[in-house]
Enzyme design. Structure first.
Site, PDB file in Angstrom:
ATOM      1  NE  ARG A 145      30.459  38.766  46.677  1.00 25.96           N
ATOM      2  CZ  ARG A 145      28.903  39.506  46.349  1.00 25.96           C
ATOM      3  NH1 ARG A 145      28.015  39.088  47.469  1.00 25.96           N
ATOM      4  NH2 ARG A 145      28.937  39.483  45.053  1.00 25.96           N
ATOM      5  CE1 TYR A 148      27.779  32.710  39.212  1.00 20.00           C
ATOM      6  CE2 TYR A 148      28.661  34.606  39.840  1.00 20.00           C
ATOM      7  CZ  TYR A 148      28.587  34.232  39.178  1.00 20.00           C
ATOM      8  OH  TYR A 148      27.821  34.381  38.026  1.00 20.00           O
ATOM      9  CG  ASN A 177      24.498  43.564  38.940  1.00 26.14           C
ATOM     10  OD1 ASN A 177      25.395  43.760  39.504  1.00 26.14           O
ATOM     11  ND2 ASN A 177      23.427  43.635  40.103  1.00 26.14           N
ATOM     12  N   GLY A 210      23.454  51.304  52.108  1.00 27.81           N
ATOM     13  CA  GLY A 210      22.881  51.714  50.880  1.00 27.81           C
ATOM     14  C   GLY A 210      23.592  51.688  49.838  1.00 27.81           C
ATOM     15  NE  ARG A 278      30.465  43.796  40.350  1.00 26.61           N
ATOM     16  CZ  ARG A 278      31.166  43.514  41.072  1.00 26.61           C
ATOM     17  NH1 ARG A 278      32.778  44.671  40.857  1.00 26.61           N
ATOM     18  NH2 ARG A 278      31.351  42.708  41.997  1.00 26.61           N
TER      19      ARG A 278
END
Length: 312
Positions: A145, A148, A177, A210, A278
């Site tokens: 990652r 980025y 997001n 999850g 996050r």
């Protein structure tokens, strides 16, 4: 006062196209620039007869040949999803470095304020939760990652250097997001992926168990924050996002409910360096911009699902 003009880099992208609409609605002229590596002209086709909009297909990593009055430069030119920046690693590094410097030079020459679209990814896999702008982050500089994450961290550094040493008025939006109409179905991010899978009756693919968390901001709220940031006086980074946090599994279950289709949930291995949590601390946005997200998750998702139904 004569008509103001904004140059929006990455105008054919998801957020860039919505920003273009906002500036036009506010009476500005807009020059949109995009090389279409991840953007699409479909996002701008409704502006085909708009006399105050012109489009330049160009790579911002080359010097920007834009003449005439420029009253604002907004840099939203970068691959933003893991699928895209892993497919285009060098382009991502270049647009976050050379491209940002070219954009800053345009702002400097024009005497215009500059807005950088940074990202919550500058925080990496955070050890502080929620994330405040004062947090320096926990980023792996050699992980997959990094092309980025580090491009955006460099983009912030050169932006602040232009503020300190070249007297450019800068704004830095650390975007969390964001979702809404015009997201690409195949961009690999969780909202379009889960919604498209549910609409097609396919299993929803959840990485890991999850339990990792995300927070989702509807694009109209994002654009409002950017508008206020440009017209305010805050030159420090500002988190832009929604502070309503949920697990990825909870999000998958919400998509099932809102789409109205109970499809299986399949778990897959968690990607390397995937953030475990996050959520933005929005104190600075509230205090300096007078901004907070207004569109609730259910309403925003219904609007988004309606748009996806027309495209799946």
């Amino acid at each position: 006062m004569s008509e103001q003009r904004a140059v929006i880099l990455g105008a054919a992208g998801f957020i860039g196209s919505h920003l273009t609409d906002r500036f036009l609605a506010e009476g500005w002229r807009v020059t949109g620039v995009d090389n279409l590596i991840t953007g699409t002209l479909r996002n701008l086709e409704h502006l085909g007869r708009e006399p105050r909009f012109d489009f330049l297909q160009a790579d911002v990593c080359a010097p920007l040949a834009i003449s005439g009055r420029v009253d604002a430069v907004l840099d939203f030119a970068s691959p933003a999803s893991p699928v895209d920046y892993l497919r285009h690693p060098f382009e991502t590094l270049h647009v976050g470095s050379v491209g940002v410097e070219n954009a800053l030079e345009l702002a400097r020459r024009s005497g215009a304020p500059f807005v950088l679209s940074s990202t919550s990814e500058v925080y990496g896999d955070p050890l502080e939760h929620p994330q405040r702008e004062s947090y320096w982050g926990n980023v792996n500089p050699v992980g997959p990652r990094a092309v980025y994450d580090e491009a955006k961290r460099f983009a912030e550094a050169i932006t602040v250097a232009y503020r300190r040493y070249r007297e450019v008025q800068v704004r830095i939006a650390r975007i969390f997001n964001t979702y809404g109409p015009r997201m690409r179905l195949d961009d690999g991010r969780v909202v379009p992926t889960f919604v498209a899978q549910a609409l097609r009756g396919e299993p929803i693919t959840v990485f890991g168990d999850g339990s990792q968390t995300r927070s989702f901001c509807y694009v109209d709220d994002n654009v409002e924050a950017i508008w206020r940031l440009l017209h305010g006086d805050c030159q420090d980074p500002v988190n832009v996002g929604d502070d309503h946090e949920m697990t990825v599994l909870e999000f998958a279950q919400a998509v099932q409910r809102l789409v109205g289709r109970t499809v299986p949930i399949e778990h897959r291995p968690l990607p390397q360096d995937d953030p475990r949590v996050r959520r933005p601390d929005l104190t600075r946005a509230r205090e300096r911009l007078g901004w907070a997200p207004r569109i609730g998750f259910e309403e925003g998702m219904r609007r988004t699902i309606d748009w996806f139904r027309a495209h799946v």
